[in-house]
Design a protein around this motif. Structure first.
Motif, PDB file in Angstrom:
ATOM      1  N   PHE A 311       0.998  -0.891   0.181  1.00 25.06           N
ATOM      2  CA  PHE A 311      -0.190  -0.106  -0.326  1.00 25.06           C
ATOM      3  C   PHE A 311       0.756   1.075   0.176  1.00 25.06           C
ATOM      4  CE2 PHE A 311      -2.716  -3.588   2.298  1.00 25.06           C
ATOM      5  CZ  PHE A 311      -3.263  -3.131   1.055  1.00 25.06           C
ATOM      6  N   PHE A 312       2.606   0.976   0.596  1.00 24.85           N
ATOM      7  CA  PHE A 312       3.006   2.237   0.859  1.00 24.85           C
ATOM      8  C   PHE A 312       3.076   2.567  -0.891  1.00 24.85           C
ATOM      9  CE2 PHE A 312       7.217   4.227   1.774  1.00 24.85           C
ATOM     10  CZ  PHE A 312       6.728   5.099   2.228  1.00 24.85           C
ATOM     11  N   VAL A 313       3.671   1.358  -1.094  1.00 22.27           N
ATOM     12  CA  VAL A 313       5.113   1.729  -2.872  1.00 22.27           C
ATOM     13  C   VAL A 313       3.885   2.576  -3.296  1.00 22.27           C
ATOM     14  CG1 VAL A 313       6.347   0.753  -4.520  1.00 22.27           C
ATOM     15  CG2 VAL A 313       6.363  -0.085  -2.273  1.00 22.27           C
ATOM     16  N   ASN A 314       2.520   2.355  -3.696  1.00 22.60           N
ATOM     17  CA  ASN A 314       1.129   2.215  -4.612  1.00 22.60           C
ATOM     18  C   ASN A 314       0.636   3.898  -4.173  1.00 22.60           C
ATOM     19  OD1 ASN A 314       1.317   0.211  -6.810  1.00 22.60           O
ATOM     20  ND2 ASN A 314       0.649  -1.429  -5.000  1.00 22.60           N
ATOM     21  N   ASN A 315       0.844   4.721  -3.212  1.00 20.62           N
ATOM     22  CA  ASN A 315       0.520   5.530  -2.455  1.00 20.62           C
ATOM     23  C   ASN A 315      -0.222   5.309  -2.154  1.00 20.62           C
ATOM     24  OD1 ASN A 315       1.448   8.684  -1.885  1.00 20.62           O
ATOM     25  ND2 ASN A 315       0.038   9.096  -4.133  1.00 20.62           N
ATOM     26  N   MET A 316      -1.148   4.517  -1.210  1.00 22.55           N
ATOM     27  CA  MET A 316      -2.567   3.979  -1.310  1.00 22.55           C
ATOM     28  C   MET A 316      -2.117   4.617   0.843  1.00 22.55           C
ATOM     29  SD  MET A 316      -3.379   0.908  -2.690  1.00 22.55           S
ATOM     30  CE  MET A 316      -2.939   0.764  -4.853  1.00 22.55           C
ATOM     31  N   ASN A 317      -2.906   5.915   1.282  1.00 20.88           N
ATOM     32  CA  ASN A 317      -3.704   5.927   2.311  1.00 20.88           C
ATOM     33  C   ASN A 317      -3.998   4.657   3.415  1.00 20.88           C
ATOM     34  OD1 ASN A 317      -2.824   7.245   4.793  1.00 20.88           O
ATOM     35  ND2 ASN A 317      -4.586   7.868   4.460  1.00 20.88           N
ATOM     36  N   LEU A 318      -3.956   4.042   4.649  1.00 26.44           N
ATOM     37  CA  LEU A 318      -4.812   2.901   4.335  1.00 26.44           C
ATOM     38  C   LEU A 318      -5.779   4.243   5.797  1.00 26.44           C
ATOM     39  CD1 LEU A 318      -2.213   0.208   6.385  1.00 26.44           C
ATOM     40  CD2 LEU A 318      -4.598   0.145   4.787  1.00 26.44           C
TER      41      LEU A 318
END
Length: 371
Positions: A311-318
């Motif tokens: 998620f971090f590498v894909n710029n997705m905020n948890l």
């Protein structure tokens, strides 16, 4: 050497590492193209373990072996993420329809009229009749069976946290989240007309409501009794011949003709609950910007860290991460994650395909606009 010289040396090495990392990623693009052309999977466990074993041998320092293994595991995870983007860029979209809240014929809520679930439902469906069910599980069953078009269930409170029973049922039944609704909660203590606070022997309400009013209950010394729902607890008070009270909403108390003995009794002044609207089929609103999934991860070192890296590498905020025991006699847990993104985004599609292909238990459980 002074500190500046040491830091300058580190900066030079970092530049070299970055340059080599970029070269490695270029080679990985070639690997992705080859795998796509030959219909090969991104993940190849044997190759990954071979690389890690070789790195450990080359480390030459036992104290650093774990560190170098972690470094190269992360590099390989980033590589796999980029490969997934390439391979799944043209992956077919999920099949879905658009929500039709205005045209919904039947909506299911737990409890009875006056429940907070009804108030949350009215924010979406307006002033129409709702079907009430005795338990949260009955709402899930009704949605699964097609008895109702949509179900309304609480999932999170700003004071008391997650509604565990809802999460347990989410792992048990097939469903899709189509909308999230946030409701301001205003708890009061209510009893039958003419009842005095000093006469009250015990208080009935849902576990979450009791938890949200812990300070008030401790100060008054009232005994707590858990009940299925705040509104049904209020109904019990109305029918009872004993001097008991309920914690419920002001609207519920007034609707039933109960006397409000104390208002605003929640521990926190700002007390909100989030509700999910669920359906039997995947439905995606145009303004949806968050995706919800449920999954299990293997019992291996760093498995949660490696999951979060995707998620971090894909710029997705948890936005949320919850865990609940699977309740099969093991100590395994089911994770529930909400993260930013649209189902149509290539990076989201790549992550979902990645998780679907590489995890034993994985399910996308909907998309909604975050509040």
């Amino acid at each position: 050497m002074d500190l500046k010289q040491l830091r300058d040396g580190i900066d030079d090495i970092d530049s070299s590492i970055l340059s080599l990392f970029m070269k490695r990623m270029e080679l990985c693009k070639g690997v992705a193209d080859f795998k796509k052309e030959h219909n090969m999977p991104v993940f190849q466990g044997g190759r990954e373990q071979e690389v890690i074993d070789r790195i450990k041998e080359l480390t030459g320092n036992k104290e650093l072996e774990k560190g170098t293994a972690a470094l190269f595991t992360t590099i390989m995870d980033i590589s796999k993420i980029l490969q997934n983007r390439t391979i799944h860029a043209a992956a077919p979209d999920y099949i879905y329809t658009s929500p039709d809240f205005a045209g919904a014929r039947t909506i299911g809520c737990q409890g009875t009229s006056g429940a907070n679930s009804e108030s949350a439902a009215r924010k979406v469906f307006g002033d129409r009749a709702f079907t009430f069910y005795p338990s949260f599980e009955d709402v899930f069953k009704a949605v699964q069976a097609g008895e109702v078009d949509y179900g309304v269930l609480p999932v999170q409170n700003s004071t008391a946290g997650s509604v565990d029973s809802t999460y347990d049922l989410m792992a048990k039944y097939p469903f899709y989240i189509v909308k999230m609704v946030t409701l301001e909660i205003n708890h009061c203590l209510a009893a039958k007309k003419g009842t005095m606070l000093e006469d009250i022997t015990c208080v009935y309400s849902h576990r979450q409501a009791l938890s949200q009013c812990e300070v008030f209950l401790s100060r008054t010394g009232l005994k707590k009794h858990e009940y299925s729902n705040t509104a049904t607890a209020a109904e019990k008070v109305l029918r009872s011949e004993e001097p008991i009270a309920a914690i419920c909403s002001v609207d519920c108390a007034e609707k039933l003709g109960l006397e409000i003995l104390a208002r605003d009794i929640a521990d926190c002044t700002i007390n909100r609950t989030q509700f999910i609207i669920i359906s039997r089929d995947l439905q995606v609103a145009n303004d949806s910007d968050s995706v919800s999934v449920m999954l299990t991860i293997p019992h291996t070192e760093g498995s949660l860290y490696r999951l979060l890296t995707k998620f971090f590498v894909n710029n997705m905020n948890l936005l949320r991460i919850e865990s609940r025991p699977i309740r099969d006699g093991s100590f395994d847990v089911m994770f529930f994650l909400d993260f930013s993104g649209k189902l149509s985004d290539p990076s989201v599609k790549a992550v979902l395909r990645d998780l679907e292909e590489n995890l034993e238990d994985f399910r996308c459980i909907g998309t909604f606009k975050s509040e």
